[in-house]
Design a protein around this motif. Sequence first.
Motif: not given
Ligand SMILES: Cc1cc2nc3c(=O)[nH]c(=O)nc-3n(C[C@H](O)[C@H](O)[C@H](O)COP(=O)(O)OP(=O)(O)OC[C@H]3O[C@@H](n4cnc5c(N)ncnc54)[C@H](O)[C@@H]3O)c2cc1C
Length: 284
Positions: A24, A26-31, A71, A92, A101, A105, A114, A157, A175
């Motif tokens: 899966v 979503c926003g790809a910011t962690d992946l 967020w 971020g 998303s 997170n 967070d 989820l 924080k």
């Molecule tokens: C520069 C930078 C700054 C950041 N700052 C912060 C910060 O200040 N605080 C903070 O908490 N985080 C921070 N992050 C981390 C990130 O942005 C957050 O955790 C964000 O909420 C991840 O959401 P996403 O949609 O991008 O997840 P994704 O990267 O798309 O997915 C993350 C993981 O969750 C899985 N996944 C996603 N959605 C689902 C679903 N619905 N069901 C099952 N699995 C799922 C994916 O397979 C993957 O393993 C930062 C990241 C970057 C790159």
Amino acid sequence: MNYFRARTVDEVLGRLAERPPPRVICGATDLFADPALLPAKYEWVDISRVDALRAIERRDGMARIGSATTWEAIAATEWLPTALREAAASVGSRQIRVQGSIGGNLCHASPVADGVPPLLALDAHVELASTRGVRRLPLTEFLLGRRRTSLHADELLVAVWFALPRAQDRTAFIKCTNRDGAAIAVVSAAVRLRMSGEDTMDAVAISVGGVSETALRMRELEAAMQGQRRAGLARAIEEASLVELTPIDDCRAPAAHRIHLARLAIGRAFSHCIKETDRGVSTA
Ligand SMILES: Cc1cc2nc3c(=O)[nH]c(=O)nc-3n(C[C@H](O)[C@H](O)[C@H](O)COP(=O)(O)OP(=O)(O)OC[C@H]3O[C@@H](n4cnc5c(N)ncnc54)[C@H](O)[C@@H]3O)c2cc1C
């Protein structure tokens, strides 16, 4: 690499039932920040355009937030509890908040995510779905440890939900970071507080992120704070053993400093809640 952008939850669940299941996204910011997750290694199912996963709803005293909700959207929803909106606004930079998303997170399960402390303080539950059915469980049971959750490979989820705080409740999120501006937390804390009269703490929920392998509810401290008078607050926090926490010790902060920050963050979160109680206005 095979990339599929889904439009419905059923499409996502159908893909996740395949063997091996796709990953899966979503926003790809962690992946895409994780070098272990090279795009070519995986089949992807993108859930970021599934409208049913992007809704923020309130019904019968409950809030339900779809897992793909960003967020930015959470921070802008004024009726959501203050602690959650403050956490959302602190994630971020704006570029991250419009992509990242709440579901990503939680599923990434970082100890410093967070979103986790406020949701723990709100007694949040998660809703997980697969073609086998739907299950709901408390967030405390979903988060198993650093980068570990109880999500099965074929599960999505779908949403996070919690009871909206009562009118007299107040919530706050603090924080602590290693630098000013957009930064990942070293330690964070969330508090939900209801005062009885002007002076006594009635219902108390406290959670701390960034100290142990996963964010935790501080049940012993909560019990100690119950019935505490305002005047005794600072001392009670100062003297609390915080035994529930098993502090991480790494290059970002040594264990003793994390414990110090946890006390500081909890104290500040209580002060915010008390100030808001005195002001008499509530968005909880
Ligand atoms: C520069 C930078 C700054 C950041 N700052 C912060 C910060 O200040 N605080 C903070 O908490 N985080 C921070 N992050 C981390 C990130 O942005 C957050 O955790 C964000 O909420 C991840 O959401 P996403 O949609 O991008 O997840 P994704 O990267 O798309 O997915 C993350 C993981 O969750 C899985 N996944 C996603 N959605 C689902 C679903 N619905 N069901 C099952 N699995 C799922 C994916 O397979 C993957 O393993 C930062 C990241 C970057 C790159």
